[in-house]
Design an enzyme around this catalytic site. Sequence first.
Site, PDB file in Angstrom:
ATOM      1  N   ARG A 293      16.263  52.229   7.511  1.00 50.82           N
ATOM      2  CA  ARG A 293      16.321  53.413   8.357  1.00 50.82           C
ATOM      3  C   ARG A 293      17.722  53.496   8.941  1.00 50.82           C
ATOM      4  NH1 ARG A 293      12.621  55.268   6.010  1.00 50.82           N
ATOM      5  NH2 ARG A 293      10.592  55.905   6.832  1.00 50.82           N
TER       6      ARG A 293
ATOM      7  N   GLU B 276      20.422  61.991  10.275  1.00 51.59           N
ATOM      8  CA  GLU B 276      20.118  62.498   8.940  1.00 51.59           C
ATOM      9  C   GLU B 276      19.744  63.961   9.067  1.00 51.59           C
ATOM     10  OE1 GLU B 276      17.149  60.441   6.538  1.00 51.59           O
ATOM     11  OE2 GLU B 276      18.292  58.604   6.834  1.00 51.59           O
TER      12      GLU B 276
ATOM     13  N   HIS C 108      18.910  59.809   1.289  1.00 48.07           N
ATOM     14  CA  HIS C 108      17.568  59.250   1.515  1.00 48.07           C
ATOM     15  C   HIS C 108      16.676  59.483   0.281  1.00 48.07           C
ATOM     16  CE1 HIS C 108      14.617  58.132   5.002  1.00 48.07           C
ATOM     17  NE2 HIS C 108      14.218  57.622   3.845  1.00 48.07           N
TER      18      HIS C 108
HETATM   19  C1  DGY Z   1       9.636  55.801   3.280  1.00 48.53           C
HETATM   20  O1  DGY Z   1       8.631  55.956   2.574  1.00 48.53           O
HETATM   21  O2  DGY Z   1       9.586  55.328   4.403  1.00 48.53           O
HETATM   22  C2  DGY Z   1      10.957  56.180   2.684  1.00 48.53           C
HETATM   23  O3  DGY Z   1      11.973  56.222   3.609  1.00 48.53           O
HETATM   24  C3  DGY Z   1      10.854  57.454   1.881  1.00 48.53           C
HETATM   25  O4  DGY Z   1      10.191  57.089   0.742  1.00 48.53           O
END
Ligand code: DGY
Length: 330
Positions: A239, A268, A287
Amino acid sequence: MKKPKVYVTSEIPDAGLVALRPHVDLVVEPGNMPPPRQRLLEMVRDLDGLLPLLTCPIDAQVMDAAPKLKIISNYAVGFDNIDVPAATARGIPVTNTPGVLTETTADLSFTLLMAAARRITEAERFVRAGKWKIWDPKLLLGQDIWGATLGIVGMGRIGREMAKRAKGFSMRVIYTDAVRSPEAEKEYGAEYFPSLDDVLKQADFVTLHTPLLPETRGLIGEKQLKMMKPTAVLVNTSRGPVVKLDALYQALKNGTIFAAGLDVTDPEPLPANHPLLTLDNCIIVPHIASASVQTRNKMALLAASNLLAGLKGEKPTNLVNPEVWGKHRK
Ligand code: DGY
């Protein structure tokens, strides 16, 4: 009999919608943007099931606006967009989509690792700009991947897949986590370090696979980057807020570390005029770690099946707040 009402906060692959449609009264927010706050608050008013994307924050106010809500099924493995304690306090089960995106996410993490180490995007820009004049022994020199030390921060499912890939490149694998992983140690020879600092100091590549928690927010900042080798590469597919981007910019600009590969940023999307985008030694993708056709379909099917289970009063497979079960809304 009236079908339960379900709201999907922006479009997901058809596979999930096809699975839901026969069973529910379905509203899908058109496009790829989350609904404006006011619309979300209105939409949840008489809702039975909510299927949000990670772009849609679901907090206590949203839950209070949804007195009939029986299940929140997140379309992601991460669930930092949802106030889980608030859901638990209100008896609302929350689910995520683990497992189905593990390998695909590790593939992208390894892609970023290799691309940053071997300066792939920079080299490609070089060719497109017409700068390729001759074979040059000193042109675009990167760092070796094979035989190097990979430092994994967070040895969960995706971390273990990274360890597996690393073995194929004859890498030494070291890791840190709150809990040890006997599986990673046995299967991939991963060496455990209780301290993050030791991993940062020894690794040639540092790859982040932690959830976003209060204790992982800002985990990698100026101090940590200074502990890394000047030849090291940082990869983040976890993240964005786990890495302090201002500190990363300085570290990349000053040569404190060699390069970085980021799938996630804070904020983001990253603004087009962000200073990181001026650097050749930083690869940034939007992402997309789980973005394969197959995996995004599997995520949609899993989110749909968790949601339908919750609506039927059956315990969903991927409950992130299992303590709610038994005290949940019926
Ligand atoms: C998640 O699933 O947490 C990712 O960041 C996106 O697939």
